[in-house]
Design a protein around this motif. Structure first.
Motif, PDB file in Angstrom:
ATOM      1  N   ASP A 255     -10.441   2.441  -6.470  1.00 27.83           N
ATOM      2  CA  ASP A 255      -9.261   2.366  -5.598  1.00 27.83           C
ATOM      3  C   ASP A 255      -8.258   1.389  -6.223  1.00 27.83           C
ATOM      4  O   ASP A 255      -8.507   0.182  -6.308  1.00 27.83           O
ATOM      5  N   LEU A 256      -7.139   1.927  -6.685  1.00 28.08           N
ATOM      6  CA  LEU A 256      -6.120   1.090  -7.327  1.00 28.08           C
ATOM      7  C   LEU A 256      -5.039   0.625  -6.347  1.00 28.08           C
ATOM      8  O   LEU A 256      -4.156  -0.159  -6.719  1.00 28.08           O
ATOM      9  N   LYS A 257      -5.112   1.101  -5.123  1.00 26.83           N
ATOM     10  CA  LYS A 257      -4.108   0.732  -4.123  1.00 26.83           C
ATOM     11  C   LYS A 257      -4.093  -0.786  -3.912  1.00 26.83           C
ATOM     12  O   LYS A 257      -5.129  -1.435  -3.821  1.00 26.83           O
ATOM     13  N   ASN A 258      -2.888  -1.344  -3.869  1.00 27.20           N
ATOM     14  CA  ASN A 258      -2.641  -2.778  -3.637  1.00 27.20           C
ATOM     15  C   ASN A 258      -2.965  -3.659  -4.842  1.00 27.20           C
ATOM     16  O   ASN A 258      -2.857  -4.883  -4.754  1.00 27.20           O
ATOM     17  N   GLN A 259      -3.374  -3.034  -5.967  1.00 20.75           N
ATOM     18  CA  GLN A 259      -3.593  -3.832  -7.163  1.00 20.75           C
ATOM     19  C   GLN A 259      -2.256  -4.090  -7.865  1.00 20.75           C
ATOM     20  O   GLN A 259      -1.322  -3.277  -7.777  1.00 20.75           O
ATOM     21  N   LYS A 260      -2.172  -5.226  -8.577  1.00 23.58           N
ATOM     22  CA  LYS A 260      -0.980  -5.496  -9.367  1.00 23.58           C
ATOM     23  C   LYS A 260      -0.874  -4.472 -10.485  1.00 23.58           C
ATOM     24  O   LYS A 260      -1.895  -4.001 -11.005  1.00 23.58           O
ATOM     25  N   LEU A 261       0.354  -4.134 -10.860  1.00 21.65           N
ATOM     26  CA  LEU A 261       0.583  -3.096 -11.861  1.00 21.65           C
ATOM     27  C   LEU A 261      -0.146  -3.405 -13.161  1.00 21.65           C
ATOM     28  O   LEU A 261      -0.796  -2.518 -13.742  1.00 21.65           O
ATOM     29  N   LEU A 262      -0.069  -4.644 -13.653  1.00 22.48           N
ATOM     30  CA  LEU A 262      -0.699  -4.988 -14.928  1.00 22.48           C
ATOM     31  C   LEU A 262      -2.211  -4.830 -14.844  1.00 22.48           C
ATOM     32  O   LEU A 262      -2.844  -4.334 -15.788  1.00 22.48           O
ATOM     33  N   ASN A 263      -2.802  -5.234 -13.720  1.00 25.95           N
ATOM     34  CA  ASN A 263      -4.260  -5.089 -13.568  1.00 25.95           C
ATOM     35  C   ASN A 263      -4.657  -3.614 -13.560  1.00 25.95           C
ATOM     36  O   ASN A 263      -5.654  -3.224 -14.181  1.00 25.95           O
ATOM     37  N   ALA A 264      -3.867  -2.784 -12.861  1.00 21.56           N
ATOM     38  CA  ALA A 264      -4.195  -1.355 -12.773  1.00 21.56           C
ATOM     39  C   ALA A 264      -4.068  -0.673 -14.128  1.00 21.56           C
ATOM     40  O   ALA A 264      -4.944   0.112 -14.533  1.00 21.56           O
ATOM     41  N   THR A 265      -2.990  -0.948 -14.858  1.00 22.10           N
ATOM     42  CA  THR A 265      -2.791  -0.292 -16.167  1.00 22.10           C
ATOM     43  C   THR A 265      -3.808  -0.791 -17.189  1.00 22.10           C
ATOM     44  O   THR A 265      -4.217  -0.025 -18.079  1.00 22.10           O
ATOM     45  N   SER A 282       8.507   0.717  -0.254  1.00 22.06           N
ATOM     46  CA  SER A 282       7.366   0.706   0.666  1.00 22.06           C
ATOM     47  C   SER A 282       7.484  -0.479   1.614  1.00 22.06           C
ATOM     48  O   SER A 282       7.736  -1.611   1.177  1.00 22.06           O
ATOM     49  N   ASN A 283       7.288  -0.215   2.904  1.00 19.65           N
ATOM     50  CA  ASN A 283       7.321  -1.288   3.898  1.00 19.65           C
ATOM     51  C   ASN A 283       5.959  -1.958   4.060  1.00 19.65           C
ATOM     52  O   ASN A 283       5.853  -2.989   4.732  1.00 19.65           O
ATOM     53  N   LYS A 284       4.932  -1.377   3.430  1.00 20.87           N
ATOM     54  CA  LYS A 284       3.575  -1.903   3.609  1.00 20.87           C
ATOM     55  C   LYS A 284       3.021  -2.560   2.350  1.00 20.87           C
ATOM     56  O   LYS A 284       2.269  -3.537   2.432  1.00 20.87           O
ATOM     57  N   ILE A 285       3.347  -2.006   1.198  1.00 22.47           N
ATOM     58  CA  ILE A 285       2.782  -2.503  -0.062  1.00 22.47           C
ATOM     59  C   ILE A 285       3.756  -3.464  -0.720  1.00 22.47           C
ATOM     60  O   ILE A 285       4.941  -3.172  -0.874  1.00 22.47           O
ATOM     61  N   GLU A 286       3.226  -4.611  -1.132  1.00 21.79           N
ATOM     62  CA  GLU A 286       4.045  -5.655  -1.754  1.00 21.79           C
ATOM     63  C   GLU A 286       4.674  -5.165  -3.051  1.00 21.79           C
ATOM     64  O   GLU A 286       4.086  -4.363  -3.776  1.00 21.79           O
ATOM     65  N   ARG A 287       5.869  -5.659  -3.321  1.00 20.05           N
ATOM     66  CA  ARG A 287       6.600  -5.296  -4.530  1.00 20.05           C
ATOM     67  C   ARG A 287       5.748  -5.561  -5.771  1.00 20.05           C
ATOM     68  O   ARG A 287       5.132  -6.625  -5.911  1.00 20.05           O
ATOM     69  N   GLY A 288       5.726  -4.563  -6.694  1.00 26.92           N
ATOM     70  CA  GLY A 288       4.997  -4.723  -7.951  1.00 26.92           C
ATOM     71  C   GLY A 288       3.539  -4.335  -7.871  1.00 26.92           C
ATOM     72  O   GLY A 288       2.810  -4.440  -8.861  1.00 26.92           O
ATOM     73  N   LYS A 289       3.100  -3.854  -6.687  1.00 28.62           N
ATOM     74  CA  LYS A 289       1.712  -3.414  -6.544  1.00 28.62           C
ATOM     75  C   LYS A 289       1.652  -1.886  -6.376  1.00 28.62           C
ATOM     76  O   LYS A 289       2.653  -1.243  -6.092  1.00 28.62           O
ATOM     77  N   ILE A 290       0.440  -1.341  -6.547  1.00 26.36           N
ATOM     78  CA  ILE A 290       0.257   0.110  -6.539  1.00 26.36           C
ATOM     79  C   ILE A 290       0.210   0.642  -5.102  1.00 26.36           C
ATOM     80  O   ILE A 290      -0.563   0.149  -4.271  1.00 26.36           O
ATOM     81  N   ILE A 291       1.053   1.650  -4.825  1.00 24.88           N
ATOM     82  CA  ILE A 291       1.041   2.314  -3.513  1.00 24.88           C
ATOM     83  C   ILE A 291      -0.116   3.324  -3.467  1.00 24.88           C
ATOM     84  O   ILE A 291      -0.910   3.331  -2.527  1.00 24.88           O
ATOM     85  N   ASN A 292      -0.207   4.152  -4.501  1.00 29.39           N
ATOM     86  CA  ASN A 292      -1.310   5.124  -4.587  1.00 29.39           C
ATOM     87  C   ASN A 292      -1.422   5.639  -6.014  1.00 29.39           C
ATOM     88  O   ASN A 292      -0.572   5.341  -6.871  1.00 29.39           O
ATOM     89  N   SER A 293      -2.477   6.383  -6.255  1.00 30.62           N
ATOM     90  CA  SER A 293      -2.679   6.991  -7.578  1.00 30.62           C
ATOM     91  C   SER A 293      -2.957   8.472  -7.405  1.00 30.62           C
ATOM     92  O   SER A 293      -3.431   8.922  -6.356  1.00 30.62           O
ATOM     93  N   ASN A 294      -2.661   9.215  -8.433  1.00 30.53           N
ATOM     94  CA  ASN A 294      -2.929  10.651  -8.440  1.00 30.53           C
ATOM     95  C   ASN A 294      -3.548  11.006  -9.796  1.00 30.53           C
ATOM     96  O   ASN A 294      -2.866  10.876 -10.831  1.00 30.53           O
ATOM     97  N   PRO A 295      -4.847  11.366  -9.816  1.00 24.55           N
ATOM     98  CA  PRO A 295      -5.782  11.574  -8.721  1.00 24.55           C
ATOM     99  C   PRO A 295      -6.096  10.296  -7.931  1.00 24.55           C
ATOM    100  O   PRO A 295      -5.818   9.195  -8.387  1.00 24.55           O
TER     101      PRO A 295
END
Length: 625
Positions: A255-265, A282-295
């Motif tokens: 689950d990459l949701k809510n992870q920082k972009l650098l950590n996810a990549t 996004s009103n829920k996810i902090e700026r610079g973090k992952i909203i969702n991934s596909n897959p």
């Protein structure tokens, strides 16, 4: 009758036997207790537990009074109810203090300044507004205190609110990304160790890329683009080993949701998975973090497959109507939307003090988090202050970009060079677009006498009596030798005291120039020159063109300085003044490099009024830049 006489005798006997020392001690105790109680009541206004201290003072007073009464009665009666009352008062006082000290009973207390350390600025503003206290904020960067939380306050915790009317807070502006940090050589580190270092040191512009290297273990740093001292915003690229790509296996996506972009990549990169980024509000996810991934999480991802990451831009922020909003309203909006703010203020005749005049964004503009908002607050109406002298007025006018002009008038009641009046009265509202006129006194007007035909000694006496300065130029003429044949200011002209008049004296010899000042007046010479002052007449021009070491005394420079509007303007006027009035004197104008703090064009140093200058020599004047 016998029994009554017996009791009366006993009464008198007991009265006589009453101890004097005890009476003195009792009186002293009463005085001390009374003074102490009075002190407690007076001092209670400076204490948090004011009510508690007042109650104790009253109980102490009652106990002392009761003791005095019961002690007195024991000399006349064997039993006294006052002893019981005294005992009860002591018991009540003891129980009251015990209940209060053990927090069993609560009493009203005075309001005090709380400890705002690490509290939000929004909470602080609400508190200051509720308690009618002016607040001031100073923003400082901090690695440890959350942005817009309080670092420190200038009023101690526990200070009574009634004793203060303003408080200053130091507010965190978050980490300083221009700060320099030391980047070690991280070769051999794992990516998790690098990510931890990045977070602890607030590095802002980091990439971690992977390349195949069969000799170095997967997830190990091979090299980095820079090390040593760098700014937090400087670009740093870490290259990590992918290991042997043929050894990589499919993974079940976490689950990459809510992870920082650098950590996810970095997670995707070390498993050989490519990715694509797209950004959304996004009103829920902090700026610079992952909203969702596909897959999504749980899906099996094979080597070479691509994952699409949706990154949060934070809230979609629509700029509200900020004009006329309070400081509290604006700050609350700034904090809620994670924006940067820069405050400034200025006088405004329309917007009430403390309300917003303008901002750098218009109502309805769409902006992202971390956008810098420049807010201009009103300092209220600009009114005309009181000024003691011209220099203080000019400094004030230049500070607030107020246009002004200086006019000189004769005035017998106001000393020369002093302010007579302004075109705007003290306390009146000022329109910043209008020009303020300053009227300066030239002192009492002196009517220029007719010197023609008079001899030099008589002229000098008359000049001394009138308080004007006379210089004399010998000019070859057929007129009576030693008498005046011309004067630089015509008779009947109104001039100021200490003004200089040049008088041409007839001589049969070759032209000679003498320059004698009225020495009796030179000590009191005022440096302002009258606008009506004229140059020496044409008859003396030829003699002035010849230097011959001719010496002058500089006068009238203040008039030039007071009329300056800028450095360049003053430079031109000063040089023209010397060229027209002191032939052959060379003037070099220097600037002070902005170090004096004076308004542009103000005199800083060099020759001035009263200085002696010679034809053919160079002199310097330093002006404010």
């Amino acid at each position: 009758m016998y029994k009554n006489d017996k009791y009366e005798n006993e009464y008198e006997e007991r009265k006589i036997k009453k101890p004097v020392i005890i009476n003195i001690m009792l009186s002293l105790m009463s005085v001390i207790a009374t003074l102490f109680s009075a002190f407690l009541i007076i001092d209670s206004s400076n204490r948090i537990n004011e009510t508690y201290q007042i109650i104790n003072a009253i109980l102490i007073s009652l106990i002392v009074i009761s003791i005095a009464i019961s002690f007195s009665k024991t000399f006349y009666k064997k039993k006294s109810n006052t002893i019981v009352i005294t005992s009860l008062l002591i018991i009540i006082t003891t129980i009251f203090n015990g209940l209060y000290l053990f927090d069993i009973i609560k009493l009203p207390v005075q309001k005090v300044v709380p400890d705002f350390y690490n509290k939000s600025l929004e909470e602080v503003i609400k508190w200051t507004e509720k308690n009618n206290i002016e607040n001031e904020e100073i923003f400082e960067h901090s690695d440890n205190i959350k942005k817009y939380n309080i670092i420190s306050q200038n009023k101690k915790t526990g200070t009574l609110i009634k004793n203060i009317d303003n408080i200053k807070f130091t507010v965190s502006n978050g980490p300083d990304y221009n700060k320099e940090v030391i980047i070690p050589d991280m070769s051999g580190w794992t990516t998790d160790e690098v990510l931890k270092f990045i977070e602890e040191n607030h590095l802002k512009n980091v990439q971690i890329v992977f390349e195949e290297n069969k000799d170095i273990k997967n997830d190990t740093i091979i090299r980095q683009s820079t090390n040593g001292k760098v700014k937090r915003t400087d670009s740093i690229i870490f290259t990590a080993s992918l290991g042997d790509s043929t050894a990589l296996k499919p993974i079940e996506l976490i689950d990459l949701k809510n992870q920082k972009l650098l950590n996810a990549t970095t997670y995707l990169g070390k498993h050989g998975i490519t990715y694509e980024l797209k950004y959304e509000f996004s009103n829920k996810i902090e700026r610079g973090k992952i909203i969702n991934s596909n897959p999504e999480k749980g899906k099996i991802i094979n080597l070479g497959e691509k994952v699409i990451l949706t990154v949060s831009k934070g809230k979609e922020i629509k700029v509200p109507e900020l004009k006329n909003k309070t400081f509290s309203d604006v700050t609350k909006w700034i904090i809620e939307n994670n924006l940067d703010i820069e405050y400034s203020d200025k006088y405004d005749n329309e917007i009430e003090k403390g309300l917003v005049i303008s901002s750098n964004y218009q109502t309805g503009d769409i902006i992202e988090e971390e956008t810098k908002i420049n807010i201009v607050f009103s300092k209220g109406k600009l009114v005309m202050p009181k000024f003691e002298n011209l220099e203080s007025f000019k400094t004030w006018a230049n500070t607030y970009n107020i246009k002004y002009e200086i006019k000189e008038e004769f005035n017998k009641d106001i000393p020369q060079n002093n302010i007579i009046k302004f075109s705007v009265n003290e306390g009146e509202k000022i329109n910043t677009e209008e020009i303020i006129t300053v009227y300066i006194s030239k002192g009492e007007a002196i009517t220029t006498p007719d010197f023609i035909g008079k001899n030099k000694n008589d002229i000098q006496k008359e000049c001394n009596n009138l308080g004007i300065n006379c210089t004399f130029t010998n000019t070859k003429s057929d007129k009576t030798e030693g008498t005046a044949i011309n004067q630089s200011i015509q008779k009947g002209t109104e001039i100021s005291k200490n003004q200089t008049i040049n008088i041409q004296i007839a001589t049969k010899k070759q032209n000679e120039v003498t320059n004698k000042n009225n020495t009796s007046n030179s000590k009191n010479y005022n440096t302002r020159n009258d606008n009506n002052q004229t140059n020496n007449t044409t008859n003396s021009t030829n003699s002035q063109d010849q230097c011959n070491g001719k010496e002058y005394t500089v006068k009238g420079l203040n008039t030039v300085f007071n009329e300056c509007t800028s450095y360049n303007d003053c430079k031109t006027k000063v040089q023209s003044y010397f060229k027209n009035n002191y032939k052959g004197v060379i003037i070099n104008i220097k600037d002070d490099g902005g170090t004096s703090g004076l308004s542009s064009g103000s005199y800083v140093a060099g020759i001035g009024n009263g200085s002696k200058v010679e034809c053919g020599k160079s002199y310097s004047i330093t002006l404010a830049k």
